[in-house]
Design a protein around this motif. Structure first.
Motif, short mmCIF file in Angstrom:
data_model
loop_
_atom_site.label_atom_id
_atom_site.label_comp_id
_atom_site.label_asym_id
_atom_site.label_seq_id
_atom_site.Cartn_x
_atom_site.Cartn_y
_atom_site.Cartn_z
N THR A 2 0.84 -1.19 0.00
CA THR A 2 0.00 0.00 0.00
C THR A 2 0.88 1.24 0.00
O THR A 2 1.78 1.38 0.81
CB THR A 2 -0.90 0.01 1.26
OG1 THR A 2 -1.67 -1.18 1.26
CG2 THR A 2 -1.80 1.20 1.26
N ARG A 3 0.58 2.14 -0.93
CA ARG A 3 1.32 3.40 -1.01
C ARG A 3 0.71 4.38 -0.02
O ARG A 3 -0.47 4.71 -0.11
CB ARG A 3 1.26 3.94 -2.43
CG ARG A 3 2.19 5.07 -2.66
CD ARG A 3 2.38 5.29 -4.13
NE ARG A 3 2.65 6.70 -4.30
CZ ARG A 3 2.36 7.39 -5.37
NH1 ARG A 3 1.79 6.80 -6.39
NH2 ARG A 3 2.65 8.65 -5.45
N MET A 4 1.51 4.85 0.90
CA MET A 4 1.06 5.77 1.94
C MET A 4 1.43 7.20 1.56
O MET A 4 2.43 7.42 0.87
CB MET A 4 1.69 5.42 3.29
CG MET A 4 1.37 4.01 3.78
SD MET A 4 -0.36 3.76 4.17
CE MET A 4 -0.45 4.57 5.75
N ARG A 67 -4.99 10.93 11.19
CA ARG A 67 -3.89 10.02 10.90
C ARG A 67 -2.67 10.80 10.37
O ARG A 67 -2.82 11.67 9.52
CB ARG A 67 -4.26 8.98 9.85
CG ARG A 67 -5.48 8.12 10.16
CD ARG A 67 -5.27 7.22 11.36
NE ARG A 67 -5.88 7.86 12.50
CZ ARG A 67 -5.68 7.52 13.76
NH1 ARG A 67 -4.88 6.56 14.09
NH2 ARG A 67 -6.27 8.16 14.73
N GLN A 69 -0.41 9.45 8.52
CA GLN A 69 -0.25 8.93 7.16
C GLN A 69 -1.56 8.24 6.77
O GLN A 69 -2.28 7.71 7.62
CB GLN A 69 0.89 7.90 7.08
CG GLN A 69 2.25 8.48 7.33
CD GLN A 69 3.34 7.43 7.15
OE1 GLN A 69 3.09 6.30 6.77
NE2 GLN A 69 4.56 7.82 7.45
N LEU A 70 -1.84 8.25 5.47
CA LEU A 70 -3.04 7.60 4.96
C LEU A 70 -2.70 6.80 3.71
O LEU A 70 -1.84 7.23 2.93
CB LEU A 70 -4.10 8.65 4.57
CG LEU A 70 -4.80 9.40 5.68
CD1 LEU A 70 -5.62 10.55 5.11
CD2 LEU A 70 -5.69 8.45 6.46
N PRO A 71 -3.40 5.69 3.50
CA PRO A 71 -3.24 5.00 2.22
C PRO A 71 -3.78 5.89 1.10
O PRO A 71 -4.87 6.46 1.21
CB PRO A 71 -4.09 3.74 2.37
CG PRO A 71 -4.33 3.58 3.84
CD PRO A 71 -4.27 4.96 4.41
N ARG A 72 -3.00 6.04 0.05
CA ARG A 72 -3.42 6.85 -1.10
C ARG A 72 -4.75 6.35 -1.66
O ARG A 72 -5.62 7.13 -2.03
CB ARG A 72 -2.33 6.81 -2.17
CG ARG A 72 -2.60 7.71 -3.34
CD ARG A 72 -1.40 7.73 -4.30
NE ARG A 72 -1.55 8.75 -5.30
CZ ARG A 72 -2.29 8.64 -6.39
NH1 ARG A 72 -2.94 7.51 -6.63
NH2 ARG A 72 -2.39 9.62 -7.26
N THR A 131 4.49 11.78 -0.64
CA THR A 131 4.55 10.33 -0.51
C THR A 131 5.37 10.00 0.72
O THR A 131 6.46 10.55 0.93
CB THR A 131 5.19 9.69 -1.76
OG1 THR A 131 4.42 10.09 -2.90
CG2 THR A 131 5.22 8.19 -1.65
N ALA A 132 4.88 9.11 1.57
CA ALA A 132 5.58 8.74 2.79
C ALA A 132 6.80 7.89 2.44
O ALA A 132 6.80 7.12 1.47
CB ALA A 132 4.65 7.95 3.70
#
Length: 135
Positions: A2-4, A67, A69-72, A131-132
């Motif tokens: 998963t891209r965060m 949050r 970070q979040l999933p894109r 992007t994390a």
């Protein structure tokens, strides 16, 4: 994998605006379905169930606002959900679906336009997010 993303301030504010507006409209529709149905000539189950869906969506949005970070894909899902809500709201006004009065049609169109604008704001906020770093 998963891209965060690290949500931009703009995205956080757009998500918060979405959460607050969904909570307010959802509460209004769920609690006041009977008078709204009478004023707008809209079916009570449509108002009540839509209000409950909005309240649940507001809870998810409220969680997402907190949050780091979040999933894109989650943010894209929120944007897509808002876009579909706006489109479906307009389609609901086609003949033979429901028969609101002018005030009811205006209520549906105004919330559809507002929802589409919020989806656009969230999409812009997503593009502004970083992007994390991969751990």
């Amino acid at each position: 994998m998963t891209r965060m993303i690290i949500p931009s301030t703009f995205l956080r504010r757009a998500l918060l605006l979405d959460a607050v507006s969904c909570a307010a409209l959802g509460l209004l529709m769920a609690v006041c379905a009977a008078p709204l149905g009478w004023w707008f000539h809209l079916p009570l189950p449509l108002l009540r169930e839509s209000g409950l869906v909005l309240l649940a969506f507001a809870a998810v949005l409220g969680w997402a606002c907190t949050r780091p970070q979040l999933p894109r894909l989650l943010v894209l899902g929120i944007v897509a959900g808002n876009a579909l809500w706006a489109i479906d709201s307009v389609l609901l006004l086609l003949p033979a679906w429901i028969a609101p009065n002018g005030l009811g049609a205006s209520f549906i169109l105004v919330q559809a336009i507002a929802t589409a604008l919020i989806a656009e704001l969230e999409y812009v906020g997503l593009k502004r997010s970083a992007t994390a770093a991969m751990a």
